[in-house]
Design a protein around this motif. Structure first.
Motif, PDB file in Angstrom:
ATOM      1  N   CYS A 188     -20.621 -20.724  58.421  1.00  0.00           N
ATOM      2  CA  CYS A 188     -20.750 -22.155  58.086  1.00  0.00           C
ATOM      3  C   CYS A 188     -20.848 -22.346  56.568  1.00  0.00           C
ATOM      4  N   TYR A 235     -25.692 -20.498  60.592  1.00  0.00           N
ATOM      5  CA  TYR A 235     -24.631 -20.384  61.586  1.00  0.00           C
ATOM      6  C   TYR A 235     -23.506 -19.574  60.940  1.00  0.00           C
ATOM      7  N   CYS A 259     -27.011 -22.763  55.631  1.00  0.00           N
ATOM      8  CA  CYS A 259     -26.926 -22.723  57.092  1.00  0.00           C
ATOM      9  C   CYS A 259     -26.664 -21.295  57.583  1.00  0.00           C
ATOM     10  N   CYS A 272     -27.565 -26.405  58.733  1.00  0.00           N
ATOM     11  CA  CYS A 272     -27.009 -27.629  58.135  1.00  0.00           C
ATOM     12  C   CYS A 272     -27.188 -28.795  59.122  1.00  0.00           C
ATOM     13  N   HIS A 314     -24.824 -28.610  62.369  1.00  0.00           N
ATOM     14  CA  HIS A 314     -25.221 -27.625  63.378  1.00  0.00           C
ATOM     15  C   HIS A 314     -26.598 -27.946  63.959  1.00  0.00           C
ATOM     16  N   ASN A 336     -21.113 -25.684  55.310  1.00  0.00           N
ATOM     17  CA  ASN A 336     -21.563 -27.069  55.096  1.00  0.00           C
ATOM     18  C   ASN A 336     -22.775 -27.120  54.180  1.00  0.00           C
TER      19      ASN A 336
END
Ligand SMILES: [Zn+2]
Ligand SMILES: [Zn+2]
Length: 198
Positions: free
Chosen positions: A131, A128, A126, A167, A170, A133
């Protein structure tokens, strides 16, 4: 008798279907279908300009989009390309709102050209910031989804500058959060992609 514009539109749709992408350049489209154009008008010796002109007419009709500076065209609208989702899902998707449909197309699409391109160029984690995840799939690859920063139904392109790997959490946020949050996420994601493909 079929007209130039209809022929070019049919071939654009076919070309996008074969490649699994809505975004293309004049040159690659023309090269792939040069024989079709020659067959259509054997006496025309200016086929490339003619095809370019037809693409402009299709743009005026709102059927394709041309972004100056990138040299690419994008087939617009939310009609599904063949195989854009797995067949059994198409029925279910076609009754959804455009916003929901866009999300479903992205999460079901596994093997389309733009999914592969995004994973190759942007990785499997991901984007972001900070992040963490992720989880492993049975084949041991990290699970990741691919998102269009500007959605296809808004005329966004399935080209690398409009794609992000993200992910599941998000990704849902990008589609279904309040508009302030979505806008903020869009800004962050755009910056992340630009820093990676510069
Ligand atoms: Zn998305
Ligand atoms: Zn994330």
């Amino acid at each position: 008798m079929i007209k130039w514009k209809e022929l070019v539109y049919q071939l654009v749709v076919e070309f996008c279907n074969v490649r699994g992408k809505r975004t293309f350049t004049l040159q690659e489209f023309y090269s792939a279908h040069e024989d079709d154009f020659k067959q259509f008008k054997p006496d025309n010796h200016h086929l490339l300009p003619k095809v370019r002109q037809q693409l402009q007419l299709l743009r005026d009709d709102g059927l394709i989009q041309f972004l100056d500076g990138r040299g690419t065209y994008t087939l617009k609208g939310i009609e599904l390309l063949k195989g854009e989702v797995e067949d059994e899902k198409v029925q279910e998707i076609s009754i959804q709102t455009p916003e929901k449909r866009e999300y479903l197309i992205e999460t079901y699409a596994r093997n389309r050209g733009w999914v592969k391109e995004a994973k190759e160029k942007l990785g499997l984690y991901c984007l972001y910031p900070t992040c963490q995840n992720t989880f492993k799939k049975p084949n041991n690859e990290p699970y990741i989804e691919v998102h269009h920063i500007i959605s296809l139904y808004e005329g966004g392109e399935d080209a690398i500058w409009n794609l992000i790997v993200i992910c599941a959490h998000h990704h849902k946020m990008a589609h279904f959060a309040d508009s302030f949050t979505r806008q903020r996420l869009k800004t962050i994601l755009t910056r992340e992609v630009e820093s990676r493909i510069a």
